[in-house]
Motif scaffolding. Structure first.
Motif, PDB file in Angstrom:
ATOM      1  N   GLU A  15     -53.441   4.397 -28.792  1.00 50.24           N
ATOM      2  CA  GLU A  15     -52.444   4.117 -29.828  1.00 50.24           C
ATOM      3  C   GLU A  15     -52.037   2.646 -29.793  1.00 50.24           C
ATOM      4  OE1 GLU A  15     -48.780   6.677 -30.462  1.00 50.24           O
ATOM      5  OE2 GLU A  15     -47.877   4.822 -29.717  1.00 50.24           O
ATOM      6  N   VAL A  16     -51.909   2.065 -30.983  1.00 52.02           N
ATOM      7  CA  VAL A  16     -51.308   0.749 -31.135  1.00 52.02           C
ATOM      8  C   VAL A  16     -50.302   0.844 -32.279  1.00 52.02           C
ATOM      9  CG1 VAL A  16     -53.279  -0.578 -30.260  1.00 52.02           C
ATOM     10  CG2 VAL A  16     -53.107  -0.095 -32.707  1.00 52.02           C
ATOM     11  N   VAL A  17     -49.407  -0.117 -32.313  1.00 52.47           N
ATOM     12  CA  VAL A  17     -48.443  -0.191 -33.402  1.00 52.47           C
ATOM     13  C   VAL A  17     -48.806  -1.410 -34.235  1.00 52.47           C
ATOM     14  CG1 VAL A  17     -46.012  -0.472 -34.002  1.00 52.47           C
ATOM     15  CG2 VAL A  17     -46.663   0.956 -32.059  1.00 52.47           C
ATOM     16  N   TYR A  50     -49.800  -4.068 -31.526  1.00 55.09           N
ATOM     17  CA  TYR A  50     -49.109  -4.087 -30.238  1.00 55.09           C
ATOM     18  C   TYR A  50     -49.468  -2.844 -29.437  1.00 55.09           C
ATOM     19  CZ  TYR A  50     -45.899  -7.481 -32.376  1.00 55.09           C
ATOM     20  OH  TYR A  50     -45.353  -8.577 -32.996  1.00 55.09           O
ATOM     21  N   PRO A  51     -49.813  -2.995 -28.151  1.00 58.01           N
ATOM     22  CA  PRO A  51     -49.921  -1.815 -27.301  1.00 58.01           C
ATOM     23  C   PRO A  51     -48.561  -1.118 -27.230  1.00 58.01           C
ATOM     24  CG  PRO A  51     -50.841  -3.738 -26.205  1.00 58.01           C
ATOM     25  CD  PRO A  51     -50.127  -4.226 -27.429  1.00 58.01           C
ATOM     26  N   HIS A  52     -48.573   0.147 -26.936  1.00 58.98           N
ATOM     27  CA  HIS A  52     -47.363   0.964 -26.903  1.00 58.98           C
ATOM     28  C   HIS A  52     -46.233   0.299 -26.120  1.00 58.98           C
ATOM     29  CE1 HIS A  52     -44.806   4.488 -26.435  1.00 58.98           C
ATOM     30  NE2 HIS A  52     -44.820   4.254 -25.135  1.00 58.98           N
ATOM     31  N   GLU A  53     -46.518  -0.161 -24.908  1.00 59.25           N
ATOM     32  CA  GLU A  53     -45.465  -0.709 -24.047  1.00 59.25           C
ATOM     33  C   GLU A  53     -44.835  -1.966 -24.635  1.00 59.25           C
ATOM     34  OE1 GLU A  53     -48.288   1.539 -21.456  1.00 59.25           O
ATOM     35  OE2 GLU A  53     -48.474   0.149 -23.129  1.00 59.25           O
ATOM     36  N   HIS A  54     -45.649  -2.823 -25.230  1.00 56.85           N
ATOM     37  CA  HIS A  54     -45.077  -4.047 -25.789  1.00 56.85           C
ATOM     38  C   HIS A  54     -44.228  -3.728 -27.020  1.00 56.85           C
ATOM     39  CE1 HIS A  54     -44.492  -8.283 -26.199  1.00 56.85           C
ATOM     40  NE2 HIS A  54     -44.733  -8.151 -27.485  1.00 56.85           N
ATOM     41  N   TYR A  59     -38.695  -4.682 -39.926  1.00 57.49           N
ATOM     42  CA  TYR A  59     -39.681  -4.301 -38.913  1.00 57.49           C
ATOM     43  C   TYR A  59     -40.077  -2.831 -38.990  1.00 57.49           C
ATOM     44  CZ  TYR A  59     -39.129  -8.869 -36.853  1.00 57.49           C
ATOM     45  OH  TYR A  59     -39.114 -10.212 -36.670  1.00 57.49           O
ATOM     46  N   MET A  60     -39.121  -1.945 -38.989  1.00 61.63           N
ATOM     47  CA  MET A  60     -39.460  -0.524 -38.879  1.00 61.63           C
ATOM     48  C   MET A  60     -40.056   0.037 -40.174  1.00 61.63           C
ATOM     49  SD  MET A  60     -38.787  -0.375 -35.767  1.00 61.63           S
ATOM     50  CE  MET A  60     -39.100   1.333 -35.400  1.00 61.63           C
ATOM     51  N   ALA A  61     -39.607  -0.444 -41.304  1.00 63.37           N
ATOM     52  CA  ALA A  61     -40.111   0.079 -42.571  1.00 63.37           C
ATOM     53  C   ALA A  61     -41.545  -0.352 -42.853  1.00 63.37           C
ATOM     54  CB  ALA A  61     -39.199  -0.356 -43.718  1.00 63.37           C
ATOM     55  N   ASN A  62     -42.015  -1.394 -42.161  1.00 59.52           N
ATOM     56  CA  ASN A  62     -43.362  -1.912 -42.407  1.00 59.52           C
ATOM     57  C   ASN A  62     -44.315  -1.668 -41.247  1.00 59.52           C
ATOM     58  OD1 ASN A  62     -42.968  -3.082 -45.042  1.00 59.52           O
ATOM     59  ND2 ASN A  62     -41.565  -4.472 -44.022  1.00 59.52           N
ATOM     60  N   THR A  63     -43.909  -0.844 -40.303  1.00 62.27           N
ATOM     61  CA  THR A  63     -44.674  -0.620 -39.086  1.00 62.27           C
ATOM     62  C   THR A  63     -45.330   0.758 -39.123  1.00 62.27           C
ATOM     63  OG1 THR A  63     -43.154  -2.032 -37.868  1.00 62.27           O
ATOM     64  CG2 THR A  63     -44.455  -0.498 -36.577  1.00 62.27           C
ATOM     65  N   GLU A  64     -46.545   0.828 -38.577  1.00 57.54           N
ATOM     66  CA  GLU A  64     -47.247   2.107 -38.487  1.00 57.54           C
ATOM     67  C   GLU A  64     -47.859   2.263 -37.099  1.00 57.54           C
ATOM     68  OE1 GLU A  64     -50.217   2.968 -41.473  1.00 57.54           O
ATOM     69  OE2 GLU A  64     -49.154   1.725 -42.931  1.00 57.54           O
ATOM     70  N   ARG A  65     -47.834   3.473 -36.584  1.00 55.17           N
ATOM     71  CA  ARG A  65     -48.579   3.781 -35.364  1.00 55.17           C
ATOM     72  C   ARG A  65     -49.997   4.140 -35.789  1.00 55.17           C
ATOM     73  NH1 ARG A  65     -45.104   3.976 -31.268  1.00 55.17           N
ATOM     74  NH2 ARG A  65     -42.982   4.595 -31.717  1.00 55.17           N
ATOM     75  N   LEU A  66     -50.963   3.518 -35.139  1.00 52.21           N
ATOM     76  CA  LEU A  66     -52.363   3.783 -35.441  1.00 52.21           C
ATOM     77  C   LEU A  66     -53.022   4.392 -34.211  1.00 52.21           C
ATOM     78  CD1 LEU A  66     -53.353   0.427 -37.200  1.00 52.21           C
ATOM     79  CD2 LEU A  66     -52.418   2.502 -38.229  1.00 52.21           C
ATOM     80  N   THR A  67     -53.888   5.356 -34.439  1.00 51.49           N
ATOM     81  CA  THR A  67     -54.581   6.022 -33.349  1.00 51.49           C
ATOM     82  C   THR A  67     -56.060   5.660 -33.407  1.00 51.49           C
ATOM     83  OG1 THR A  67     -53.015   7.856 -33.464  1.00 51.49           O
ATOM     84  CG2 THR A  67     -55.077   8.264 -32.314  1.00 51.49           C
TER      85      THR A  67
END
Length: 150
Positions: free
Chosen positions: A39-41, A53-57, A81-89
């Motif tokens: 997972e990355v963000v 970003y890696p999960h921890e960062h 930040y939050m409205a434009n962010t996605e978690r990618l797998t």
């Protein structure tokens, strides 16, 4: 910043017809150090690139946002930040599906550069070569260089 990761170098890559990006093998190896290696963000910058970003960062970035006093400024930061962010797998082949929205926001086409920036990864439109060869990156200020190397 996380000292756990060491993403470096620039790799030219191509998005497939579905918008998937195969991460370079060395970056996938670095992600194995993560608590969530698949997972990355993804966050699009207004400068025309996508930051992974890696999960921890990302947890540190999010904690910084949450740490802002509850004001209109925090609401702006959350919205930006939050409205434009996605978690990618990452799929089993080490590919990330970059959404059409993120591709549109960053101007990413088929040809991209995947750039390692120590603790994060930048995906940007391919930098064209000019007649003199590859473009030279802009160096940081002498004061910054001194802090890094001395």
């Amino acid at each position: 910043m996380s000292e756990r990761f060491s993403f470096m170098n620039t790799y030219p890559h191509t998005l497939d017809d579905k918008g998937r990006l195969a991460l370079p093998g060395k970056f996938r190896d670095e992600l194995q150090k993560s608590e969530r290696p698949d997972e990355v963000v993804a966050f699009p910058s207004e400068d025309g690139y996508l930051t992974l970003y890696p999960h921890e960062h990302w947890q540190k970035v999010e904690a910084g946002i949450r740490g802002i006093e509850d004001t209109e400024e925090r609401d702006l930061a959350l919205d930006y930040y939050m409205a434009n962010t996605e978690r990618l797998t990452l799929d089993k082949n080490g590919r990330l599906l970059i959404s059409p929205r993120h591709r549109d926001m960053t101007g990413l086409g088929r040809e991209v550069d995947v750039v390692g920036l120590a603790f994060k990864i930048k995906v940007r439109p391919r930098q064209p070569l000019d007649e003199s060869g590859p473009q030279k990156p802009q160096a940081p200020s002498p004061a910054t260089v001194k802090k890094i190397f001395l």
